[in-house]
Design an enzyme around this catalytic site. Structure first.
Site, PDB file in Angstrom:
ATOM      1  N   GLY A 208       0.824  -1.201   0.000  1.00 13.31           N
ATOM      2  CA  GLY A 208       0.000   0.000   0.000  1.00 13.31           C
ATOM      3  C   GLY A 208       0.856   1.247   0.000  1.00 13.31           C
ATOM      4  O   GLY A 208       2.051   1.206  -0.305  1.00 13.31           O
ATOM      5  N   ASN A 209       0.251   2.371   0.321  1.00 16.65           N
ATOM      6  CA  ASN A 209       0.994   3.628   0.409  1.00 16.65           C
ATOM      7  C   ASN A 209       0.420   4.460   1.552  1.00 16.65           C
ATOM      8  O   ASN A 209      -0.517   4.044   2.242  1.00 16.65           O
ATOM      9  CB  ASN A 209       0.953   4.381  -0.925  1.00 16.65           C
ATOM     10  CG  ASN A 209      -0.461   4.669  -1.381  1.00 16.65           C
ATOM     11  OD1 ASN A 209      -1.227   5.354  -0.696  1.00 16.65           O
ATOM     12  ND2 ASN A 209      -0.826   4.136  -2.550  1.00 16.65           N
ATOM     13  N   HIS A 210       0.991   5.637   1.748  1.00 15.78           N
ATOM     14  CA  HIS A 210       0.655   6.447   2.917  1.00 15.78           C
ATOM     15  C   HIS A 210      -0.528   7.394   2.705  1.00 15.78           C
ATOM     16  O   HIS A 210      -0.809   8.227   3.568  1.00 15.78           O
ATOM     17  CB  HIS A 210       1.866   7.284   3.346  1.00 15.78           C
ATOM     18  CG  HIS A 210       3.018   6.461   3.821  1.00 15.78           C
ATOM     19  ND1 HIS A 210       2.945   5.652   4.928  1.00 15.78           N
ATOM     20  CD2 HIS A 210       4.287   6.317   3.323  1.00 15.78           C
ATOM     21  CE1 HIS A 210       4.111   5.046   5.113  1.00 15.78           C
ATOM     22  NE2 HIS A 210       4.944   5.437   4.142  1.00 15.78           N
ATOM     23  N   ALA A 276      -4.456   7.574  -4.673  1.00 18.36           N
ATOM     24  CA  ALA A 276      -3.083   7.117  -4.876  1.00 18.36           C
ATOM     25  C   ALA A 276      -3.145   5.631  -5.207  1.00 18.36           C
ATOM     26  O   ALA A 276      -3.049   4.763  -4.328  1.00 18.36           O
ATOM     27  CB  ALA A 276      -2.248   7.368  -3.626  1.00 18.36           C
TER      28      ALA A 276
END
Length: 400
Positions: A208-210, A276
Protein backbone atom coordinates in the site's frame (compact mmCIF):
# COMPACT_ATOMS: atom_id res chain seq x y z
CA UNK A 1 -26.82 22.47 1.56
CA UNK A 2 -27.82 23.98 4.93
CA UNK A 3 -24.59 23.20 6.76
CA UNK A 4 -23.41 26.45 8.40
CA UNK A 5 -26.19 28.54 6.84
CA UNK A 6 -27.65 31.35 8.94
CA UNK A 7 -31.43 31.19 8.80
CA UNK A 8 -33.77 33.88 10.14
CA UNK A 9 -37.10 32.24 10.96
CA UNK A 10 -40.04 34.63 11.28
CA UNK A 11 -43.03 33.25 13.16
CA UNK A 12 -46.43 34.98 12.91
CA UNK A 13 -49.64 34.71 14.89
CA UNK A 14 -51.27 31.58 13.50
CA UNK A 15 -52.35 28.22 14.84
CA UNK A 16 -49.72 26.78 12.47
CA UNK A 17 -47.05 28.34 14.69
CA UNK A 18 -46.90 25.04 16.55
CA UNK A 19 -45.13 23.61 13.48
CA UNK A 20 -42.33 26.13 13.97
CA UNK A 21 -40.85 23.99 16.73
CA UNK A 22 -40.39 21.07 14.32
CA UNK A 23 -39.09 23.42 11.63
CA UNK A 24 -36.42 24.81 13.97
CA UNK A 25 -35.40 21.31 15.00
CA UNK A 26 -35.06 20.16 11.38
CA UNK A 27 -33.05 23.22 10.37
CA UNK A 28 -30.67 22.80 13.30
CA UNK A 29 -30.36 19.09 12.57
CA UNK A 30 -29.40 19.99 8.99
CA UNK A 31 -26.51 22.07 10.36
CA UNK A 32 -28.05 25.54 10.10
CA UNK A 33 -27.90 28.32 12.67
CA UNK A 34 -31.44 29.53 13.35
CA UNK A 35 -32.44 32.94 14.70
CA UNK A 36 -36.15 33.10 15.53
CA UNK A 37 -38.01 36.43 15.34
CA UNK A 38 -41.66 36.36 16.46
CA UNK A 39 -44.52 38.79 16.12
CA UNK A 40 -46.13 39.65 19.48
CA UNK A 41 -49.25 37.64 18.53
CA UNK A 42 -47.15 34.58 17.71
CA UNK A 43 -46.17 34.28 21.38
CA UNK A 44 -49.82 33.43 22.14
CA UNK A 45 -49.54 30.27 20.06
CA UNK A 46 -46.05 28.99 20.97
CA UNK A 47 -43.70 30.20 23.68
CA UNK A 48 -40.38 31.88 22.91
CA UNK A 49 -38.84 29.52 25.49
CA UNK A 50 -39.68 26.50 23.32
CA UNK A 51 -38.12 28.00 20.20
CA UNK A 52 -35.14 29.38 22.09
CA UNK A 53 -34.41 25.96 23.57
CA UNK A 54 -34.59 24.28 20.18
CA UNK A 55 -32.58 26.95 18.33
CA UNK A 56 -30.06 27.42 21.15
CA UNK A 57 -30.36 31.17 20.61
CA UNK A 58 -32.46 33.90 22.24
CA UNK A 59 -35.78 34.61 20.53
CA UNK A 60 -36.63 38.21 19.62
CA UNK A 61 -40.14 39.66 19.49
CA UNK A 62 -39.69 43.28 20.64
CA UNK A 63 -37.57 46.20 19.50
CA UNK A 64 -35.90 46.31 22.89
CA UNK A 65 -35.51 44.25 26.06
CA UNK A 66 -37.85 45.84 28.63
CA UNK A 67 -35.74 44.75 31.58
CA UNK A 68 -32.54 46.39 30.26
CA UNK A 69 -33.72 48.76 27.54
CA UNK A 70 -31.20 47.10 25.18
CA UNK A 71 -32.11 47.50 21.50
CA UNK A 72 -32.66 44.45 19.30
CA UNK A 73 -31.03 45.84 16.18
CA UNK A 74 -33.27 44.90 13.25
CA UNK A 75 -30.66 46.05 10.72
CA UNK A 76 -28.00 43.73 12.12
CA UNK A 77 -30.51 40.88 12.27
CA UNK A 78 -31.48 41.45 8.64
CA UNK A 79 -27.85 41.47 7.52
CA UNK A 80 -26.98 38.38 9.59
CA UNK A 81 -29.03 35.86 7.61
CA UNK A 82 -28.14 33.83 4.53
CA UNK A 83 -31.87 33.22 4.12
CA UNK A 84 -35.07 34.35 5.82
CA UNK A 85 -38.13 32.12 6.14
CA UNK A 86 -41.45 33.47 7.40
CA UNK A 87 -43.43 30.41 8.48
CA UNK A 88 -46.22 30.63 9.24
CA UNK A 89 -46.82 33.80 7.25
CA UNK A 90 -50.22 35.14 8.26
CA UNK A 91 -52.47 37.20 5.96
CA UNK A 92 -51.85 40.17 8.24
CA UNK A 93 -48.06 39.95 8.06
CA UNK A 94 -48.08 39.37 4.29
CA UNK A 95 -50.19 42.52 3.88
CA UNK A 96 -47.63 44.47 5.91
CA UNK A 97 -44.74 43.03 3.91
CA UNK A 98 -46.47 43.90 0.62
CA UNK A 99 -47.12 47.51 1.63
CA UNK A 100 -44.00 48.21 3.66
CA UNK A 101 -45.85 48.67 6.95
CA UNK A 102 -43.46 48.31 9.88
CA UNK A 103 -45.19 48.02 13.24
CA UNK A 104 -43.20 45.12 14.77
CA UNK A 105 -39.68 43.74 14.87
CA UNK A 106 -40.32 40.98 12.32
CA UNK A 107 -41.46 43.35 9.55
CA UNK A 108 -38.53 45.65 10.36
CA UNK A 109 -36.12 42.72 9.98
CA UNK A 110 -37.84 41.77 6.70
CA UNK A 111 -37.33 45.25 5.25
CA UNK A 112 -33.68 45.17 6.38
CA UNK A 113 -32.91 41.72 4.99
CA UNK A 114 -30.42 41.49 2.12
CA UNK A 115 -30.79 37.72 1.78
CA UNK A 116 -33.44 35.69 -0.12
CA UNK A 117 -36.79 35.76 1.70
CA UNK A 118 -39.13 32.75 1.64
CA UNK A 119 -42.68 32.83 2.96
CA UNK A 120 -45.03 29.95 3.80
CA UNK A 121 -48.63 31.23 4.09
CA UNK A 122 -51.01 29.80 6.69
CA UNK A 123 -54.65 30.88 6.97
CA UNK A 124 -58.22 29.78 6.48
CA UNK A 125 -59.60 28.96 3.04
CA UNK A 126 -61.63 32.15 2.51
CA UNK A 127 -58.75 34.35 3.68
CA UNK A 128 -56.41 32.54 1.30
CA UNK A 129 -58.76 32.96 -1.66
CA UNK A 130 -59.53 36.62 -0.98
CA UNK A 131 -58.46 38.97 -3.77
CA UNK A 132 -56.37 41.15 -1.47
CA UNK A 133 -54.41 38.15 -0.17
CA UNK A 134 -53.74 36.90 -3.69
CA UNK A 135 -52.70 40.40 -4.79
CA UNK A 136 -50.34 40.67 -1.81
CA UNK A 137 -48.76 37.34 -2.74
CA UNK A 138 -48.32 38.51 -6.33
CA UNK A 139 -46.71 41.73 -5.10
CA UNK A 140 -44.39 39.89 -2.71
CA UNK A 141 -43.22 37.59 -5.49
CA UNK A 142 -42.67 40.58 -7.78
CA UNK A 143 -40.33 41.97 -5.11
CA UNK A 144 -38.25 38.78 -5.36
CA UNK A 145 -39.70 36.96 -2.36
CA UNK A 146 -40.16 33.21 -2.81
CA UNK A 147 -43.50 31.53 -2.11
CA UNK A 148 -43.56 28.17 -0.36
CA UNK A 149 -47.07 27.14 -1.45
CA UNK A 150 -49.59 26.05 1.17
CA UNK A 151 -51.07 22.60 1.17
CA UNK A 152 -54.68 21.52 1.00
CA UNK A 153 -56.53 19.70 3.76
CA UNK A 154 -58.53 20.16 6.92
CA UNK A 155 -58.15 23.67 8.37
CA UNK A 156 -58.51 24.92 11.94
CA UNK A 157 -61.97 26.31 11.13
CA UNK A 158 -63.19 22.90 10.08
CA UNK A 159 -63.22 23.81 6.40
CA UNK A 160 -61.30 21.73 3.89
CA UNK A 161 -59.14 23.32 1.23
CA UNK A 162 -56.03 25.40 0.57
CA UNK A 163 -54.38 27.40 3.30
CA UNK A 164 -52.49 24.84 5.39
CA UNK A 165 -48.90 25.85 5.97
CA UNK A 166 -46.46 23.57 4.19
CA UNK A 167 -45.14 20.86 6.49
CA UNK A 168 -41.74 21.56 8.12
CA UNK A 169 -40.14 18.72 6.15
CA UNK A 170 -41.47 20.24 2.92
CA UNK A 171 -40.14 23.67 3.86
CA UNK A 172 -36.64 22.32 4.56
CA UNK A 173 -36.68 20.33 1.30
CA UNK A 174 -37.91 23.39 -0.65
CA UNK A 175 -35.17 25.58 0.85
CA UNK A 176 -32.48 22.98 0.23
CA UNK A 177 -33.51 22.44 -3.40
CA UNK A 178 -33.78 26.17 -4.08
CA UNK A 179 -30.32 26.84 -2.68
CA UNK A 180 -28.87 23.93 -4.64
CA UNK A 181 -30.41 25.10 -7.94
CA UNK A 182 -28.52 28.38 -7.65
CA UNK A 183 -25.12 26.74 -7.13
CA UNK A 184 -22.58 26.62 -9.99
CA UNK A 185 -22.41 22.81 -10.23
CA UNK A 186 -26.12 22.09 -9.89
CA UNK A 187 -27.12 19.25 -12.20
CA UNK A 188 -23.51 18.13 -12.75
CA UNK A 189 -22.41 14.56 -12.08
CA UNK A 190 -18.94 14.47 -10.51
CA UNK A 191 -16.81 11.38 -9.94
CA UNK A 192 -14.01 11.56 -7.34
CA UNK A 193 -11.51 8.93 -6.24
CA UNK A 194 -9.68 9.12 -2.93
CA UNK A 195 -7.30 7.28 -0.65
CA UNK A 196 -4.85 4.45 -1.28
CA UNK A 197 -5.32 1.00 -2.71
CA UNK A 198 -4.17 -2.13 -0.90
CA UNK A 199 -2.76 -4.93 -3.05
CA UNK A 200 -3.00 -8.27 -1.26
CA UNK A 201 0.08 -10.47 -0.75
CA UNK A 202 -1.75 -13.01 1.39
CA UNK A 203 -4.83 -12.86 3.64
CA UNK A 204 -3.08 -10.60 6.19
CA UNK A 205 -0.46 -8.61 4.26
CA UNK A 206 -0.65 -6.07 1.47
CA UNK A 207 1.33 -3.52 -0.54
CA UNK A 208 0.00 0.00 0.00
CA UNK A 209 0.99 3.63 0.41
CA UNK A 210 0.65 6.45 2.92
CA UNK A 211 -2.35 8.21 1.35
CA UNK A 212 -4.92 9.21 3.99
CA UNK A 213 -7.68 10.20 1.56
CA UNK A 214 -7.96 13.68 3.11
CA UNK A 215 -7.45 15.56 -0.15
CA UNK A 216 -9.97 13.47 -2.08
CA UNK A 217 -12.58 13.73 0.64
CA UNK A 218 -12.06 17.50 0.86
CA UNK A 219 -12.65 17.69 -2.90
CA UNK A 220 -15.81 15.57 -2.69
CA UNK A 221 -17.16 17.79 0.10
CA UNK A 222 -16.37 20.98 -1.79
CA UNK A 223 -17.98 19.71 -4.98
CA UNK A 224 -21.11 18.71 -3.05
CA UNK A 225 -21.26 22.14 -1.41
CA UNK A 226 -21.20 23.66 -4.92
CA UNK A 227 -24.29 21.68 -5.90
CA UNK A 228 -22.80 18.68 -7.71
CA UNK A 229 -24.11 15.15 -7.41
CA UNK A 230 -20.95 13.44 -6.21
CA UNK A 231 -19.93 9.79 -6.40
CA UNK A 232 -16.86 9.10 -4.28
CA UNK A 233 -14.86 5.92 -4.87
CA UNK A 234 -12.68 5.51 -1.78
CA UNK A 235 -9.86 3.15 -1.01
CA UNK A 236 -9.21 2.02 2.57
CA UNK A 237 -9.41 5.16 4.74
CA UNK A 238 -10.89 6.40 7.99
CA UNK A 239 -12.13 9.63 6.41
CA UNK A 240 -15.83 10.53 6.58
CA UNK A 241 -17.73 12.74 4.15
CA UNK A 242 -19.37 15.88 5.50
CA UNK A 243 -22.40 15.58 3.22
CA UNK A 244 -24.84 12.68 3.32
CA UNK A 245 -25.72 13.36 -0.32
CA UNK A 246 -22.31 12.03 -1.44
CA UNK A 247 -22.58 8.49 -2.80
CA UNK A 248 -19.61 6.62 -1.35
CA UNK A 249 -18.32 3.38 -2.82
CA UNK A 250 -15.61 1.59 -0.84
CA UNK A 251 -12.96 -0.41 -2.67
CA UNK A 252 -9.71 -2.09 -1.68
CA UNK A 253 -7.51 -2.83 -4.67
CA UNK A 254 -6.57 -1.06 -7.89
CA UNK A 255 -8.64 -3.62 -9.81
CA UNK A 256 -11.66 -2.82 -7.64
CA UNK A 257 -11.21 0.91 -8.23
CA UNK A 258 -10.86 0.39 -11.98
CA UNK A 259 -14.10 -1.58 -12.14
CA UNK A 260 -16.06 1.11 -10.25
CA UNK A 261 -14.53 3.93 -12.28
CA UNK A 262 -15.51 2.23 -15.53
CA UNK A 263 -19.05 1.91 -14.17
CA UNK A 264 -19.53 5.55 -13.14
CA UNK A 265 -17.23 7.49 -15.49
CA UNK A 266 -19.48 7.40 -18.60
CA UNK A 267 -22.26 9.40 -16.86
CA UNK A 268 -19.92 11.88 -15.19
CA UNK A 269 -19.53 15.45 -16.40
CA UNK A 270 -16.12 15.51 -14.73
CA UNK A 271 -13.86 13.12 -12.88
CA UNK A 272 -11.21 14.05 -10.34
CA UNK A 273 -8.76 11.19 -9.85
CA UNK A 274 -7.23 11.99 -6.48
CA UNK A 275 -6.62 8.42 -5.31
CA UNK A 276 -3.08 7.12 -4.88
CA UNK A 277 -3.54 3.96 -6.94
CA UNK A 278 -0.86 1.26 -6.74
CA UNK A 279 1.26 0.96 -9.87
CA UNK A 280 2.11 -2.67 -9.09
CA UNK A 281 0.32 -5.61 -7.52
CA UNK A 282 1.53 -9.11 -6.58
CA UNK A 283 1.44 -11.49 -9.55
CA UNK A 284 -0.01 -14.20 -7.31
CA UNK A 285 -1.82 -13.95 -3.99
CA UNK A 286 -1.25 -16.69 -1.45
CA UNK A 287 -4.45 -18.25 -0.16
CA UNK A 288 -2.76 -18.84 3.19
CA UNK A 289 -0.61 -16.63 5.36
CA UNK A 290 3.00 -16.83 4.15
CA UNK A 291 5.17 -18.19 6.93
CA UNK A 292 8.41 -16.49 7.87
CA UNK A 293 11.61 -18.08 6.51
CA UNK A 294 15.22 -17.39 7.37
CA UNK A 295 16.26 -16.92 3.75
CA UNK A 296 14.02 -13.92 2.97
CA UNK A 297 11.03 -13.54 0.65
CA UNK A 298 10.73 -12.59 -3.00
CA UNK A 299 7.44 -11.26 -4.33
CA UNK A 300 6.87 -11.01 -8.07
CA UNK A 301 4.93 -7.91 -9.03
CA UNK A 302 2.95 -7.06 -12.15
CA UNK A 303 1.73 -3.68 -13.38
CA UNK A 304 -1.79 -2.63 -12.55
CA UNK A 305 -4.06 -1.16 -15.22
CA UNK A 306 -3.48 2.59 -15.47
CA UNK A 307 -6.94 3.86 -14.50
CA UNK A 308 -6.28 7.49 -15.39
CA UNK A 309 -4.95 6.60 -18.86
CA UNK A 310 -7.87 4.22 -19.40
CA UNK A 311 -10.41 6.94 -18.58
CA UNK A 312 -8.48 9.45 -20.70
CA UNK A 313 -8.86 7.10 -23.65
CA UNK A 314 -12.62 6.90 -23.11
CA UNK A 315 -13.19 10.60 -22.40
CA UNK A 316 -15.89 12.15 -24.58
CA UNK A 317 -16.13 15.74 -25.81
CA UNK A 318 -17.10 18.11 -23.00
CA UNK A 319 -16.09 15.68 -20.28
CA UNK A 320 -13.40 16.98 -17.91
CA UNK A 321 -10.72 14.70 -16.47
CA UNK A 322 -8.44 15.85 -13.66
CA UNK A 323 -5.37 13.97 -12.45
CA UNK A 324 -2.84 14.41 -9.66
CA UNK A 325 0.93 14.19 -9.80
CA UNK A 326 2.93 13.76 -6.60
CA UNK A 327 6.57 14.12 -7.56
CA UNK A 328 9.99 14.33 -5.92
CA UNK A 329 12.11 15.56 -8.86
CA UNK A 330 11.63 17.25 -12.25
CA UNK A 331 8.14 17.97 -10.99
CA UNK A 332 6.72 20.17 -13.75
CA UNK A 333 8.25 18.11 -16.54
CA UNK A 334 6.75 14.86 -15.22
CA UNK A 335 3.40 16.50 -14.54
CA UNK A 336 3.13 17.89 -18.09
CA UNK A 337 4.11 14.52 -19.55
CA UNK A 338 1.37 12.88 -17.51
CA UNK A 339 -1.15 15.54 -18.57
CA UNK A 340 -0.44 14.92 -22.25
CA UNK A 341 0.02 11.13 -22.25
CA UNK A 342 -3.19 10.49 -20.33
CA UNK A 343 -5.39 13.01 -22.18
CA UNK A 344 -6.14 15.11 -19.10
CA UNK A 345 -7.75 18.53 -18.99
CA UNK A 346 -6.02 19.53 -15.76
CA UNK A 347 -3.29 18.15 -13.58
CA UNK A 348 -2.74 19.02 -9.93
CA UNK A 349 0.96 18.94 -9.09
CA UNK A 350 2.37 18.73 -5.63
CA UNK A 351 5.90 17.96 -4.56
CA UNK A 352 7.16 16.07 -1.56
CA UNK A 353 9.99 18.62 -1.55
CA UNK A 354 7.52 21.28 -0.35
CA UNK A 355 7.10 21.37 3.41
CA UNK A 356 3.51 20.67 4.40
CA UNK A 357 2.56 18.96 1.12
CA UNK A 358 1.89 15.32 0.41
CA UNK A 359 0.21 12.50 2.29
CA UNK A 360 -1.47 12.42 5.70
CA UNK A 361 -1.12 16.11 6.59
CA UNK A 362 -3.92 18.67 6.73
CA UNK A 363 -2.19 21.06 4.31
CA UNK A 364 -1.06 20.97 0.71
CA UNK A 365 0.78 23.16 -1.80
CA UNK A 366 -0.27 22.76 -5.40
CA UNK A 367 0.31 23.98 -8.93
CA UNK A 368 -2.48 23.65 -11.51
CA UNK A 369 -1.54 23.05 -15.14
CA UNK A 370 -4.22 22.88 -17.87
CA UNK A 371 -4.15 21.60 -21.47
CA UNK A 372 -2.90 24.96 -22.73
CA UNK A 373 -0.08 24.62 -20.16
CA UNK A 374 -1.34 27.63 -18.25
CA UNK A 375 0.18 27.31 -14.81
CA UNK A 376 -1.19 28.61 -11.50
CA UNK A 377 0.81 28.11 -8.32
CA UNK A 378 -0.76 28.49 -4.88
CA UNK A 379 0.71 29.02 -1.46
CA UNK A 380 0.53 26.37 1.26
CA UNK A 381 -3.09 26.04 2.41
CA UNK A 382 -5.27 23.64 4.33
CA UNK A 383 -6.77 20.93 2.17
CA UNK A 384 -10.29 22.39 2.27
CA UNK A 385 -8.94 25.64 0.78
CA UNK A 386 -6.92 23.68 -1.77
CA UNK A 387 -10.07 21.81 -2.76
CA UNK A 388 -11.84 25.13 -3.28
CA UNK A 389 -9.05 26.38 -5.57
CA UNK A 390 -9.23 23.20 -7.65
CA UNK A 391 -13.01 23.41 -7.90
CA UNK A 392 -12.91 27.03 -9.11
CA UNK A 393 -10.70 25.89 -11.99
CA UNK A 394 -12.94 22.88 -12.61
CA UNK A 395 -16.02 25.12 -12.89
CA UNK A 396 -14.14 27.22 -15.44
CA UNK A 397 -13.28 24.12 -17.49
CA UNK A 398 -16.86 22.82 -17.42
CA UNK A 399 -18.10 26.11 -18.88
CA UNK A 400 -15.94 25.78 -21.98
Amino acid sequence: MLEGKKIILGVCGSIAAYKSATLVRLLVKAGAQVQVVMTPDATNFITPLTLSTLSKRPVYSDYFKPETGEWNNHVELGLWGDAMIIAPASANTMAKMATGLVDNLLTAVYLSAKCPVYFAPAMDLDMWKHETTQQNITDLQSFGNILMPPGSGELASGLHGEGRMAEPEEIVAFLTDDIKKKLPLFGKQLLVTAGPTYEAIDPVRFIGNHSSGKMGFALADELASLGADVTLIAGPTAQISKYKSIKRINVTSAADMLQECLTYFPAANACVMCAAVADYTPATVSAQKIKKHDDGLNIELKKTTDILKTLGGQKRDGQVLVGFALETQNEEQYAIEKLEKKNLDLIVLNSLNDAGAGFKGDTNKITLIDRQLHKTTFDLKNKAEVAHDICIKLIELLKK
